[in-house]
Design an enzyme around this catalytic site. Structure first.
Site, short mmCIF file in Angstrom:
data_model
loop_
_atom_site.label_atom_id
_atom_site.label_comp_id
_atom_site.label_asym_id
_atom_site.label_seq_id
_atom_site.Cartn_x
_atom_site.Cartn_y
_atom_site.Cartn_z
N GLU A 194 1.44 -0.78 -5.09
CA GLU A 194 0.42 0.24 -5.31
C GLU A 194 1.11 1.60 -5.31
O GLU A 194 1.39 2.17 -4.26
CB GLU A 194 -0.65 0.22 -4.20
CG GLU A 194 -1.85 1.06 -4.59
CD GLU A 194 -2.31 2.10 -3.59
OE1 GLU A 194 -3.30 2.77 -3.87
OE2 GLU A 194 -1.67 2.27 -2.53
N ASP B 157 0.82 -1.21 0.00
CA ASP B 157 0.00 0.00 0.00
C ASP B 157 0.86 1.27 0.00
O ASP B 157 1.83 1.37 0.75
CB ASP B 157 -0.87 -0.01 1.26
CG ASP B 157 -1.80 1.17 1.34
OD1 ASP B 157 -2.74 1.23 0.54
OD2 ASP B 157 -1.57 2.06 2.19
C1 BGC Z 1 -5.50 2.57 -0.24
C2 BGC Z 1 -6.57 3.45 0.30
C3 BGC Z 1 -6.07 4.09 1.58
C4 BGC Z 1 -4.68 4.72 1.41
C5 BGC Z 1 -4.01 5.03 2.70
C6 BGC Z 1 -4.41 3.56 -0.51
O1 BGC Z 1 -3.79 3.69 -1.56
O2 BGC Z 1 -5.90 1.87 -1.38
O3 BGC Z 1 -7.78 2.78 0.51
O4 BGC Z 1 -6.96 5.06 2.00
O5 BGC Z 1 -3.81 3.88 0.70
O6 BGC Z 1 -3.57 3.86 3.31
#
Ligand code: BGC
Length: 535
Positions: free
Chosen positions: A242, A200
Site C-alpha cells: 500500500e 500498510d
Molecule cells: C490505511 C488507513 C490508515 C493509515 C494509517 C492507511 O493507509 O489504509 O486506514 O488510517 O494507513 O495506518
C-alpha cells in the site's frame, strides 16, 4: 501453470472485521463471525481475503493504531480463533492476508509508554526530537485533523514524529532493534499459517532531513529485507504494497531494476494500482476511455514475478492524492458535491452511491478491474451494491455492517444496539439491499459478479496476458487485447450511457458461450464483452 504464484491469478476480497459478522451479540463483528461466513466467500468464488487490522488497539484509527502486534483484539476473539480462521479458510481453498502496520504503533503500545519514560530498551524506538521543526518537507496526510507531524509529549518533554493521527507515533527504523522486532511480527503470523500481508503505509518508514521522508532508499532496503526473510521461510506468502505514490515511486516498491523489467522483483510482490483507480471513475463519468489509456501508457512495466492489484474502493476515502489539482476539483465536483462527502484529499463514499446505484456501471467497473492487468480485489459489500452513511465521522460511513438479509440488524448481529448502525435508508437500506435477496435473484448484481469471477478464472489471459489497446473503436469504448499462451481475449467496455457499435473479429462471447461472427456488434450502454478470439 504450477510455477505461477497463486496471487497472480487470484480474486481478492477485503473484510472489515468490525463490520462483517458478529457472532456473540455484542454488536461488533468478530473472527468467529468471519468463520461462519467462509462458505459465503467460497460461494462467491474469491481465492483470498485481506482482513483489516485484527490486533488489540484503542481504535483511534480503527485498528491501524496497534497496541500489541502479537495478539487479537478481544472484541474480535482470541489467537485460537485466528488460528481457526486460517485453518478453516484453507480447508475451503481460501487464503488469508492480514494487515501489517510497520510504520507506527498506538500511543498506548507498551513500547511507546516505555519510550516516553526513557526505559530501555525502548528509549529510541520512536522518533523523538527537542524541536518540532525537523523534516519540514514532509507533507501532512490526515489534513483534516492534524496540523503537524510532530506532537509534544509531556512525560518525556520532547516531540515525537507521527505521519498519521497524533495517537500513532512512528517507529524509529534507524534503530536496529525496531527492524528486528518487526521481522519477528512478520514471522509470528506467517507461522500461524497466514498467507501474506497487506503492507500498510510503507513509504514512511525512514526520515531524512531535506527530503519529503517518503520512499527513501533506506525504506526500500528494509522492505527488501522483509521480502528476503519471508521468501526464505514462506515462499508462497505474498506481500501486497500500500503505497499511495506517484507512478515511478510506486514502481520502485517491486524492486528489481526500474530500467529493465526483465530483472526479477526483489521487494514487494504486489502493489495496489493507486494511479489507475481514480482514472476509472473519471473515464466512466466522462464516458470516454482516455483517462484509463493515458494512465496505463504511463504505468512503467513491472517485473514478471510481480503483479498489480486493481481496486475500486476500500475502507478509506477514495484518494485523489495522485491526480492533478484540476482533476481533483473535477472529481469532487462530480462525485462529492456535498462537503460531508469529502475527507482529506479524497471522497468518503462507497461504490454504489458514487455510481448512482446503477448496477450496470457497478458491474462494468468490476469488469474493468478484472480485465485490466492486475489481480482484482472486491471491497466487502460492493458485491451487493451497499450504500454509505455520510453522517458518520471519519471513514466510518464506508465501514457499516454487512447487509446479509432483511432481519433486524441486517443479519449482522443480534445486539440491541450497534456501535456503527446498519444502513437503513429507502434506497440502500438492508431491507432492500442484502445478500439473501440477491442470492435469490439470478439476475442480481451478486450473481453477475459471481459469474464474472467464474469466467475470469476460466480466462487466464486476463490475469497473466500482455496488454494491447485496440484503438480503432469509438472513444467511449475501452477495448484491449490480452494474450497468454495461445489464448487471446478481446475485451470491450462501453463507458457511456449510449449504445456503441464496434467491429468484432470472429470469436466466442466468454460470458454466454455464444459464437459471434465477424462484423458490427452493438454494445449496449455500460455493457462489456469479453471475446475469446477464434479467428
Ligand atoms: C490505511 C488507513 C490508515 C493509515 C494509517 C492507511 O493507509 O489504509 O486506514 O488510517 O494507513 O495506518
Amino acid at each position: 501453470m504450477s510455477s505461477i504464484p497463486w496471487w497472480k491469478t487470484a480474486v481478492f476480497y477485503q473484510i472489515y472485521p468490525r463490520s462483517f459478522q458478529d457472532s456473540n451479540g455484542d454488536g461488533i463483528g468478530d473472527i468467529p463471525g468471519i468463520i461462519a461466513r467462509l462458505d459465503y466467500l467460497r460461494d462467491l468464488g474469491v481465492d483470498a481475503f485481506w482482513i483489516s487490522p485484527h490486533y488489540p488497539s484503542p481504535r483511534v484509527d480503527d485498528g491501524y493504531d496497534i497496541a500489541d502486534f502479537y495478539n487479537v483484539h478481544p472484541d474480535y476473539g482470541t489467537l485460537e480463533d485466528f488460528q481457526r480462521l486460517v485453518d478453516e479458510a484453507h480447508a475451503r481453498g481460501i487464503r488469508v492476508l492480514a494487515d501489517l502496520v510497520l510504520n507506527h504503533t498506538s500511543d498506548q503500545h507498551p513500547w511507546f509508554q516505555a519510550s516516553r519514560r526513557r526505559q530501555d530498551p525502548y528509549t529510541d524506538w520512536y522518533v523523538w526530537s527537542d524541536t518540532n521543526d525537523r523534516y519540514r518537507n514532509a507533507r501532512i496526510i490526515f489534513l483534516d485533523t492534524e496540523s503537524s507531524n510532530w506532537a509534544w509529549d509531556d512525560v518525556r518533554k520532547q516531540y515525537y514524529w507521527h505521519r498519521f493521527y497524533t495517537q500513532q507515533p512512528d517507529l524509529n527504523y534507524d534503530n536496529p532493534q525496531v527492524q528486528e522486532e518487526m521481522l519477528n511480527v512478520v514471522r509470528f503470523w506467517l507461522d500461524l499459517g497466514l498467507d501474506g500481508y497487506r503492507m500498510d503505509a510503507v513509504p514512511y518508514l525512514f526520515e531524512r532531513e531535506g527530503t519529503n521522508c517518503e520512499s527513501l532508499p533506506e525504506t526500500h532496503a528494509y522492505l527488501k529485507r522483509v521480502r528476503r526473510e519471508v521468501e526464505a521461510t514462506y515462499p508462497d506468502a505474498v506481500l501486497l504494497c500500500e503505497a499511495n505514490q506517484p507512478l515511478d515511486d510506486l514502481r520502485a516498491y517491486f524492486g528489481g531494476d526500474p530500467a529493465d523489467p526483465s530483472v526479477p522483483g526483489d521487494e514487494l510482490h504486489m502493489g495496489f494500482h493507486f494511479a489507475l483507480m481514480p482514472r476509472l471513475f473519471m473515464a466512466i463519468k466522462r464516458g470516454e476511455r482516455t483517462p484509463i489509456v493515458d494512465i496505463l501508457r504511463r504505468t512503467p512495466p513491472i517485473p514478471a514475478n510481480c503483479q498489480w492489484c486493481t481496486f475500486l474502493r476500500n475502507h478509506d476515502e477514495l484518494t485523489l492524492e495522485m491526480v492533478t489539482p484540476e482533476e481533483r476539483a473535477w472529481m469532487w465536483d462530480q462525485y462529492a458535491p456535498e462537503p460531508r462527502m469529502r475527507l482529506n484529499l479524497g471522497i468518503r463514499r462507497r461504490l454504489a452511491p458514487l455510481l448512482d446505484n446503477d448496477h450496470r456501471t457497478i458491474e462494468l467497473m468490476h469488469a474493468l478491474i478484472f480485465a485490466l492487468p492486475g489481480s482484482p480485489i472486491i471491497y466487502y459489500g460492493d458485491e451487493i451494491g451497499m450504500g454509505d452513511n455520510i453522517w458518520l465521522p471519519d471513514r466510518n460511513g464506508v465501514r457499516t455492517p454487512m447487509q446479509w438479509d432483511d432481519s433486524p440488524n441486517a443479519g449482522f448481529s443480534t445486539a440491541a444496539t450497534l456501535p456503527t448502525p446498519v444502513i437503513d435508508d429507502p434506497i440502500y437500506g438492508y431491507r432492500r439491499v442484502n445478500v439473501a435477496a440477491q442470492q435469490a435473484d439470478p439476475d442480481s448484481l451478486w450473481h453477475r459478479l459471481r459469474r464474472m469471477i467464474r469466467i475470469y478464472k476460466a480466462l487466464p489471459a486476463l490475469a497473466l496476458g500482455d496488454l494491447a489497446f485496440l484503438e480503432d473503436q469509438p472513444p467511449a469504448v475501452l477495448a484491449f487485447r490480452r494474450h497468454w499462451e495461445g489464448d487471446t481475449i478481446l475485451a470491450y467496455h462501453n463507458l457511456s450511457d449510449r449504445p456503441q457499435t464496434i467491429f468484432l473479429p470472429p470469436g466466442q462471447d466468454a460470458m454466454s458461450g455464444q459464437t459471434l461472427s465477424a462484423g458490427d456488434y452493438r454494445l449496449p450502454p455500460y455493457a462489456y464483452l469479453w471475446l475469446r478470439a477464434t479467428g
